[in-house]
Write a protein that holds these residues in place. Structure first.
Motif, PDB file in Angstrom:
ATOM      1  N   VAL A  52       1.343   6.214  -6.567  1.00 61.71           N
ATOM      2  CA  VAL A  52       1.124   5.945  -7.989  1.00 61.71           C
ATOM      3  C   VAL A  52      -0.379   5.969  -8.287  1.00 61.71           C
ATOM      4  O   VAL A  52      -0.811   6.543  -9.298  1.00 61.71           O
ATOM      5  CB  VAL A  52       1.739   4.579  -8.383  1.00 61.71           C
ATOM      6  CG1 VAL A  52       1.394   4.220  -9.813  1.00 61.71           C
ATOM      7  CG2 VAL A  52       3.242   4.607  -8.175  1.00 61.71           C
ATOM      8  N   MET A  53      -1.175   5.354  -7.414  1.00 61.11           N
ATOM      9  CA  MET A  53      -2.627   5.356  -7.633  1.00 61.11           C
ATOM     10  C   MET A  53      -3.189   6.768  -7.557  1.00 61.11           C
ATOM     11  O   MET A  53      -4.091   7.116  -8.327  1.00 61.11           O
ATOM     12  CB  MET A  53      -3.317   4.432  -6.628  1.00 61.11           C
ATOM     13  CG  MET A  53      -3.048   2.972  -6.904  1.00 61.11           C
ATOM     14  SD  MET A  53      -4.070   1.802  -5.978  1.00 61.11           S
ATOM     15  CE  MET A  53      -3.918   2.364  -4.299  1.00 61.11           C
ATOM     16  N   ALA A  54      -2.673   7.582  -6.650  1.00 61.29           N
ATOM     17  CA  ALA A  54      -3.143   8.966  -6.556  1.00 61.29           C
ATOM     18  C   ALA A  54      -2.837   9.720  -7.843  1.00 61.29           C
ATOM     19  O   ALA A  54      -3.679  10.468  -8.351  1.00 61.29           O
ATOM     20  CB  ALA A  54      -2.503   9.662  -5.352  1.00 61.29           C
ATOM     21  N   LYS A  55      -1.643   9.514  -8.395  1.00 59.61           N
ATOM     22  CA  LYS A  55      -1.288  10.166  -9.661  1.00 59.61           C
ATOM     23  C   LYS A  55      -2.189   9.685 -10.802  1.00 59.61           C
ATOM     24  O   LYS A  55      -2.618  10.481 -11.639  1.00 59.61           O
ATOM     25  CB  LYS A  55       0.180   9.895  -9.999  1.00 59.61           C
ATOM     26  CG  LYS A  55       1.153  10.614  -9.092  1.00 59.61           C
ATOM     27  CD  LYS A  55       2.588  10.227  -9.400  1.00 59.61           C
ATOM     28  CE  LYS A  55       3.537  10.836  -8.385  1.00 59.61           C
ATOM     29  NZ  LYS A  55       4.932  10.408  -8.618  1.00 59.61           N
ATOM     30  N   CYS A  56      -2.472   8.386 -10.830  1.00 57.37           N
ATOM     31  CA  CYS A  56      -3.349   7.835 -11.878  1.00 57.37           C
ATOM     32  C   CYS A  56      -4.761   8.397 -11.762  1.00 57.37           C
ATOM     33  O   CYS A  56      -5.384   8.751 -12.770  1.00 57.37           O
ATOM     34  CB  CYS A  56      -3.385   6.307 -11.795  1.00 57.37           C
ATOM     35  SG  CYS A  56      -1.858   5.505 -12.316  1.00 57.37           S
ATOM     36  N   LEU A  57      -5.281   8.460 -10.537  1.00 56.92           N
ATOM     37  CA  LEU A  57      -6.629   8.988 -10.346  1.00 56.92           C
ATOM     38  C   LEU A  57      -6.694  10.457 -10.745  1.00 56.92           C
ATOM     39  O   LEU A  57      -7.641  10.888 -11.412  1.00 56.92           O
ATOM     40  CB  LEU A  57      -7.067   8.810  -8.884  1.00 56.92           C
ATOM     41  CG  LEU A  57      -8.463   9.299  -8.539  1.00 56.92           C
ATOM     42  CD1 LEU A  57      -9.525   8.645  -9.410  1.00 56.92           C
ATOM     43  CD2 LEU A  57      -8.750   9.026  -7.060  1.00 56.92           C
ATOM     44  N   LEU A  58      -5.689  11.215 -10.385  1.00 56.52           N
ATOM     45  CA  LEU A  58      -5.646  12.624 -10.772  1.00 56.52           C
ATOM     46  C   LEU A  58      -5.595  12.765 -12.291  1.00 56.52           C
ATOM     47  O   LEU A  58      -6.309  13.598 -12.871  1.00 56.52           O
ATOM     48  CB  LEU A  58      -4.430  13.303 -10.122  1.00 56.52           C
ATOM     49  CG  LEU A  58      -4.334  14.805 -10.207  1.00 56.52           C
ATOM     50  CD1 LEU A  58      -5.583  15.485  -9.650  1.00 56.52           C
ATOM     51  CD2 LEU A  58      -3.095  15.285  -9.459  1.00 56.52           C
ATOM     52  N   ALA A  59      -4.799  11.935 -12.959  1.00 57.43           N
ATOM     53  CA  ALA A  59      -4.731  11.971 -14.426  1.00 57.43           C
ATOM     54  C   ALA A  59      -6.074  11.584 -15.044  1.00 57.43           C
ATOM     55  O   ALA A  59      -6.501  12.195 -16.032  1.00 57.43           O
ATOM     56  CB  ALA A  59      -3.629  11.031 -14.916  1.00 57.43           C
ATOM     57  N   ALA A  60      -6.742  10.593 -14.469  1.00 55.85           N
ATOM     58  CA  ALA A  60      -8.048  10.164 -14.994  1.00 55.85           C
ATOM     59  C   ALA A  60      -9.078  11.281 -14.859  1.00 55.85           C
ATOM     60  O   ALA A  60      -9.838  11.556 -15.797  1.00 55.85           O
ATOM     61  CB  ALA A  60      -8.527   8.908 -14.268  1.00 55.85           C
ATOM     62  N   ILE A  61      -9.102  11.926 -13.713  1.00 54.10           N
ATOM     63  CA  ILE A  61     -10.047  13.033 -13.497  1.00 54.10           C
ATOM     64  C   ILE A  61      -9.761  14.168 -14.474  1.00 54.10           C
ATOM     65  O   ILE A  61     -10.672  14.695 -15.122  1.00 54.10           O
ATOM     66  CB  ILE A  61      -9.986  13.535 -12.041  1.00 54.10           C
ATOM     67  CG1 ILE A  61     -10.511  12.471 -11.093  1.00 54.10           C
ATOM     68  CG2 ILE A  61     -10.763  14.838 -11.884  1.00 54.10           C
ATOM     69  CD1 ILE A  61     -10.208  12.748  -9.637  1.00 54.10           C
ATOM     70  N   ASN A  62      -8.493  14.542 -14.576  1.00 53.89           N
ATOM     71  CA  ASN A  62      -8.137  15.619 -15.504  1.00 53.89           C
ATOM     72  C   ASN A  62      -8.487  15.255 -16.939  1.00 53.89           C
ATOM     73  O   ASN A  62      -8.953  16.104 -17.707  1.00 53.89           O
ATOM     74  CB  ASN A  62      -6.655  15.963 -15.379  1.00 53.89           C
ATOM     75  CG  ASN A  62      -6.339  16.704 -14.098  1.00 53.89           C
ATOM     76  OD1 ASN A  62      -7.189  17.376 -13.531  1.00 53.89           O
ATOM     77  ND2 ASN A  62      -5.114  16.568 -13.622  1.00 53.89           N
ATOM     78  N   GLY A  63      -8.284  13.999 -17.313  1.00 51.75           N
ATOM     79  CA  GLY A  63      -8.620  13.547 -18.661  1.00 51.75           C
ATOM     80  C   GLY A  63     -10.109  13.597 -18.933  1.00 51.75           C
ATOM     81  O   GLY A  63     -10.546  14.068 -19.992  1.00 51.75           O
TER      82      GLY A  63
ATOM     83  N   SER B 230       0.837  -1.204   0.000  1.00 52.25           N
ATOM     84  CA  SER B 230       0.000   0.000   0.000  1.00 52.25           C
ATOM     85  C   SER B 230       0.867   1.247   0.000  1.00 52.25           C
ATOM     86  O   SER B 230       0.576   2.217  -0.710  1.00 52.25           O
ATOM     87  CB  SER B 230      -0.928   0.010   1.214  1.00 52.25           C
ATOM     88  OG  SER B 230      -1.853  -1.042   1.126  1.00 52.25           O
ATOM     89  N   ARG B 231       1.914   1.233   0.804  1.00 55.30           N
ATOM     90  CA  ARG B 231       2.828   2.383   0.854  1.00 55.30           C
ATOM     91  C   ARG B 231       3.473   2.614  -0.509  1.00 55.30           C
ATOM     92  O   ARG B 231       3.631   3.731  -0.964  1.00 55.30           O
ATOM     93  CB  ARG B 231       3.892   2.165   1.929  1.00 55.30           C
ATOM     94  CG  ARG B 231       5.159   2.991   1.801  1.00 55.30           C
ATOM     95  CD  ARG B 231       4.899   4.484   1.735  1.00 55.30           C
ATOM     96  NE  ARG B 231       6.122   5.212   1.498  1.00 55.30           N
ATOM     97  CZ  ARG B 231       6.516   5.663   0.304  1.00 55.30           C
ATOM     98  NH1 ARG B 231       5.804   5.405  -0.765  1.00 55.30           N
ATOM     99  NH2 ARG B 231       7.598   6.365   0.181  1.00 55.30           N
ATOM    100  N   ASN B 232       3.835   1.513  -1.174  1.00 52.50           N
ATOM    101  CA  ASN B 232       4.532   1.635  -2.450  1.00 52.50           C
ATOM    102  C   ASN B 232       3.606   2.057  -3.584  1.00 52.50           C
ATOM    103  O   ASN B 232       4.007   2.802  -4.478  1.00 52.50           O
ATOM    104  CB  ASN B 232       5.221   0.320  -2.810  1.00 52.50           C
ATOM    105  CG  ASN B 232       6.312  -0.027  -1.817  1.00 52.50           C
ATOM    106  OD1 ASN B 232       6.878   0.834  -1.161  1.00 52.50           O
ATOM    107  ND2 ASN B 232       6.602  -1.314  -1.698  1.00 52.50           N
ATOM    108  N   ILE B 233       2.367   1.601  -3.572  1.00 53.37           N
ATOM    109  CA  ILE B 233       1.477   1.853  -4.717  1.00 53.37           C
ATOM    110  C   ILE B 233       0.570   3.081  -4.518  1.00 53.37           C
ATOM    111  O   ILE B 233       0.106   3.663  -5.491  1.00 53.37           O
ATOM    112  CB  ILE B 233       0.638   0.601  -5.043  1.00 53.37           C
ATOM    113  CG1 ILE B 233       0.087   0.705  -6.465  1.00 53.37           C
ATOM    114  CG2 ILE B 233      -0.477   0.382  -4.037  1.00 53.37           C
ATOM    115  CD1 ILE B 233      -0.544  -0.560  -6.988  1.00 53.37           C
ATOM    116  N   SER B 234       0.332   3.496  -3.296  1.00 55.08           N
ATOM    117  CA  SER B 234      -0.614   4.596  -3.058  1.00 55.08           C
ATOM    118  C   SER B 234      -0.264   5.883  -3.794  1.00 55.08           C
ATOM    119  O   SER B 234      -1.148   6.499  -4.402  1.00 55.08           O
ATOM    120  CB  SER B 234      -0.765   4.853  -1.561  1.00 55.08           C
ATOM    121  OG  SER B 234      -1.418   3.770  -0.955  1.00 55.08           O
TER     122      SER B 234
END
Length: 118
Positions: free
Chosen positions: A70-81, A64-68
């Motif tokens: 990255v997931m936050a960046k992906c979610l932000l990119a998805a929202i912006n997209g 969770s520490r390692n992927i969180s």
């Protein structure tokens, strides 16, 4: 909805910035039985007492520490997209169902995010 999505984006950005302050190399659970803890970079034991934690919990925490971040960046990119595509459409020139679809997807993200805070 726009205020809520802007708040979500701000929360994600704060989390991403906060994650940069943590030790940057991946956390591990290698040698869990012998070392009795989750290891952060530089061989720092994060949870030295295994009595409250089993190995599956330790693996989950480290991953969770390692992927969180990255997931936050992906979610932000998805929202912006989603917002960029939605905002590039002109309501009078597109199918209203398509417009509604983008808004529905953004609302679903907000709903899931808010539910996770409880």
């Amino acid at each position: 909805m726009e205020t809520k999505i802007e708040n979500l984006k701000a929360e994600l950005q704060k989390f991403i910035e906060l994650s940069k302050l943590a030790r940057s190399a991946p956390w591990t659970v290698d040698g869990f039985e012998e070392q009795h803890g989750i290891r952060a970079p530089e061989d720092h034991v994060v949870l030295p007492d295994r009595s409250y934690l089993d190995e599956q919990d330790a693996v989950f925490i480290a991953r969770s520490r390692n992927i969180s971040p990255v997931m936050a960046k992906c979610l932000l990119a998805a929202i912006n997209g989603l917002e960029a595509i939605r905002d590039s459409l002109r309501v009078e020139q597109c199918d209203i169902e398509l417009w509604d679809s983008f808004n529905t997807q953004i609302k679903q993200i907000l709903t899931i995010w808010e539910a996770a805070k409880v």
